[in-house]
Design an enzyme around this catalytic site. Structure first.
Site, PDB file in Angstrom:
ATOM      1  N   HIS A   1     -41.797  83.013 -91.238  1.00  0.00           N
ATOM      2  CA  HIS A   1     -41.085  82.271 -90.189  1.00  0.00           C
ATOM      3  C   HIS A   1     -39.893  81.591 -90.835  1.00  0.00           C
ATOM      4  O   HIS A   1     -39.560  81.831 -91.976  1.00  0.00           O
ATOM      5  CB  HIS A   1     -41.989  81.183 -89.610  1.00  0.00           C
TER       6      HIS A   1
ATOM      7  N   CYS B   1     -44.733  87.552 -88.137  1.00  0.00           N
ATOM      8  CA  CYS B   1     -46.077  86.995 -88.056  1.00  0.00           C
ATOM      9  C   CYS B   1     -46.887  87.552 -86.861  1.00  0.00           C
ATOM     10  O   CYS B   1     -47.302  88.690 -86.908  1.00  0.00           O
ATOM     11  CB  CYS B   1     -46.004  85.466 -88.039  1.00  0.00           C
TER      12      CYS B   1
HETATM   13  N1  GLN Z   1     -51.987  83.862 -84.639  1.00  0.00           N
HETATM   14  C1  GLN Z   1     -51.679  84.502 -85.838  1.00  0.00           C
HETATM   15  C2  GLN Z   1     -52.406  83.969 -87.051  1.00  0.00           C
HETATM   16  O1  GLN Z   1     -52.704  82.791 -87.146  1.00  0.00           O
HETATM   17  C3  GLN Z   1     -50.185  84.467 -86.023  1.00  0.00           C
HETATM   18  C4  GLN Z   1     -49.663  83.100 -86.323  1.00  0.00           C
HETATM   19  C5  GLN Z   1     -48.185  83.017 -86.390  1.00  0.00           C
HETATM   20  O2  GLN Z   1     -47.439  83.798 -85.777  1.00  0.00           O
HETATM   21  N2  GLN Z   1     -47.727  82.006 -87.106  1.00  0.00           N
HETATM   22  O3  GLN Z   1     -52.661  84.743 -87.927  1.00  0.00           O
END
Ligand code: GLN
Length: 246
Positions: A194, A94
């Site tokens: 995740h 992510c």
């Molecule tokens: N900040 C990024 C987004 O919202 C990554 C989020 C995350 O790692 N869950 O796209």
């Protein structure tokens, strides 16, 4: 045999227990009698990545991605890019996956210039893309169906010639539009999943381990483990998500 895993920014990029992926990598090596060493590189740690066999980078919120930019551009960026060009295996989740691309423009207008290790970029959207999802990895990543959990505002768009990690079967993936999920570039595995991702998806875990071991030792095929419990959990989730889609 031994693998040296380098965990980049464990202090800021560790959403939803992303570090559980390292436990999974470690256990699946140890169960086969393969040595493993893990080194952490938090913000400000300096220290070279020389001797790394596998880099892990977890996810983080926009705030955390912005907080690490100064440190990243103090040399860590060039080091990670050189390692990727040299064929080092990388798993990035992510926010960490976004960080390997060219840039991220957040929904509230902040621009993060990232590594450009592979040609893709991310733009924040108003609606967050959240939920359990399914994707099928491409052949070069083992071809397994992966169950994951995504939560991102960013929409990622791959440049020409850059392959995704897989195709979305249910959920959003890279941007909710083009059916792609993640990136597969050189020996980089990037994904929005995740979870942690790997305990639920042992085939993908082994594909990553084989990539790292093969680079170090020449063609390595890992001996199979008893994954019946993991497979049962994965099948139940796959069935549920497939039924929800109908
Ligand atoms: N900040 C990024 C987004 O919202 C990554 C989020 C995350 O790692 N869950 O796209």
């Amino acid at each position: 045999m031994e693998l040296h895993i380098c965990h980049i920014y464990p202090d800021v990029l560790n959403l939803y227990g992303d570090r559980g992926n390292i436990l999974c990598l470690r256990r699946r090596l140890e169960w086969r009698g393969i040595g493993v060493r893990v080194t952490e590189y938090p913000i400000g740690s300096g220290g070279s990545l020389n001797g790394a066999d596998l880099i892990f980078i977890g996810g983080g919120q926009d705030f955390e991605q912005e907080a690490l930019l100064d440190d990243l551009h103090r040399g860590r960026d060039a080091e990670i890019c050189a390692a990727i060009d040299d064929g080092l295996a990388v798993l990035a989740i992510c926010g960490g996956y976004q960080m390997l691309g060219n840039s991220y423009e957040t929904h509230d207008g902040h621009r993060c210039d990232f590594l450009g290790a592979a040609d893709y970029y991310t733009v924040g959207g108003e609606k967050r893309l959240i939920g359990n999802y399914l994707f099928r990895c491409g052949e070069q990543s083992g071809g397994s169906v992966v169950v994951g959990f995504e939560n991102h505002s960013g929409r990622t768009f791959l440049g020409p010639g850059v392959q995704p990690l897989g195709e979305v079967l249910s959920g959003y993936g890279n941007n909710g539009r083009d059916g792609t999920e993640g990136v597969r570039w050189k020996n980089v595995f990037g994904t929005y999943s995740h979870g942690p991702l790997l305990p639920k998806n042992p085939e993908l875990c082994d594909a990553i381990l084989e990539t790292a071991l093969t680079r170090k030792y020449g063609a390595v095929m890992l001996e199979p483990l008893d994954d019946s419990a993991e497979e049962q959990a994965r099948r139940e989730m796959t069935d549920r998500l497939t039924a929800e889609k109908k």
